[in-house]
Scaffold this active site. Sequence first.
Site, PDB file in Angstrom:
ATOM      1  N   ASP A 169       0.830  -1.204   0.000  1.00 54.91           N
ATOM      2  CA  ASP A 169       0.000   0.000   0.000  1.00 54.91           C
ATOM      3  C   ASP A 169       0.863   1.251   0.000  1.00 54.91           C
ATOM      4  OD1 ASP A 169       0.800   0.406   2.605  1.00 54.91           O
ATOM      5  OD2 ASP A 169      -1.166   0.133   3.502  1.00 54.91           O
ATOM      6  N   ASN A 177      -3.726  12.733   0.570  1.00 59.04           N
ATOM      7  CA  ASN A 177      -5.092  13.126   0.211  1.00 59.04           C
ATOM      8  C   ASN A 177      -5.493  14.415   0.906  1.00 59.04           C
ATOM      9  OD1 ASN A 177      -6.155  11.424  -1.731  1.00 59.04           O
ATOM     10  ND2 ASN A 177      -6.834   9.888  -0.272  1.00 59.04           N
ATOM     11  N   HIS A 182      -8.586  14.638  -3.060  1.00 56.07           N
ATOM     12  CA  HIS A 182      -8.879  13.283  -3.556  1.00 56.07           C
ATOM     13  C   HIS A 182      -8.665  13.110  -5.063  1.00 56.07           C
ATOM     14  CE1 HIS A 182     -10.239  11.425   0.177  1.00 56.07           C
ATOM     15  NE2 HIS A 182     -10.759  12.609   0.493  1.00 56.07           N
ATOM     16  N   ASP A 186      -6.480  10.135  -6.469  1.00 57.00           N
ATOM     17  CA  ASP A 186      -6.922   9.156  -7.468  1.00 57.00           C
ATOM     18  C   ASP A 186      -5.865   8.965  -8.556  1.00 57.00           C
ATOM     19  OD1 ASP A 186      -9.273   8.833  -6.088  1.00 57.00           O
ATOM     20  OD2 ASP A 186     -10.501  10.025  -7.467  1.00 57.00           O
ATOM     21  N   GLU A 213      -6.098   2.282  -0.595  1.00 54.43           N
ATOM     22  CA  GLU A 213      -4.762   2.411  -1.176  1.00 54.43           C
ATOM     23  C   GLU A 213      -3.990   1.109  -1.145  1.00 54.43           C
ATOM     24  OE1 GLU A 213      -4.188   3.807   3.166  1.00 54.43           O
ATOM     25  OE2 GLU A 213      -5.798   3.646   1.694  1.00 54.43           O
TER      26      GLU A 213
END
Length: 306
Positions: A169, A177, A182, A186, A213
């Site tokens: 991750d 973030n 966001h 992304d 994630e």
Amino acid sequence: MDKILLIDDSIVVGDSLKAILETDYDVTLCHDADSGLDHAMSGKYSLILMDIIMPDVDGFTLLKKLQDMILTRYIPVIIVTSLSDVQHEEEGLTLGAVDYITKPVVPAILKARINAQLRSFDRQMHYKKLAMVDELTGIANRRRYEEEWRMKWREALRLGIPFSVCIFDIDKFKIYNDSFGHPAGDKVLTSVAKTASSFLHRATDFVGRYGGEEFVAILVGNDAQSSYEFFKIIRQAIENLHIPHNSPVFQWITVSVGGVTVIPKSGDVYETYLKIADSMLYTAKKSGRNMVVWSDGGMEQWRERS
């Protein structure tokens, strides 16, 4: 050219059917259920034609086996047989056959029915593929992962070869973030997914989005040390993207990786090793992040750095 698997114990009938079909399709002919099943397990066929009356294993038993396995359950099966009674036709269709054709066949009608099933199969696979893709990153989603680990675990168990699973991750992703928003997050998820998948491109490899994630990857055939070395390369490639991170610890976006390699034995449970991979990921995070920690399922462990 669509690949068709033809299973018929009669050499004469099998050769005759193959001659009818091979001008339009790539046809593989098998004369018994066992070899037919082995070929079907390759997953490369778009349709299976098979007889009911065969030595050792009859067609109905083979049909049940095909329906029970993830690798073959979606391949349409057309029964081509001399058994013309209603009871056998009903049984074949009930067990999952998509069509039932009695011999002797009319070549034009046989091809028309095959083409109808191939079109249906193509549509089904198209929508199935869409349902198995993570919409944001474009790689496999959690549903696809659930199918893949079962299939690859069984294959490793059957062949007695190494099976590796890892979880990785993005380090301090919440901070990213919160700092950049966001939409930017992304883009990071997509970049990480594309980078990892560019390395995991063999038929025996798998990478998918596990959630948030987190990502999950599977290798079949690599031993523990080579798997560890392989994911060190992937970890470094993600760091080399040089995506700025607003963290006091990391200049760039990085990932932590935890994994395990095992040669599955009868009685082993996949979830046990997934937990070990998760434990290795936890160790990577506690040891400073941006590293790979790998286990051989026993006492030996590889750690990139501390």
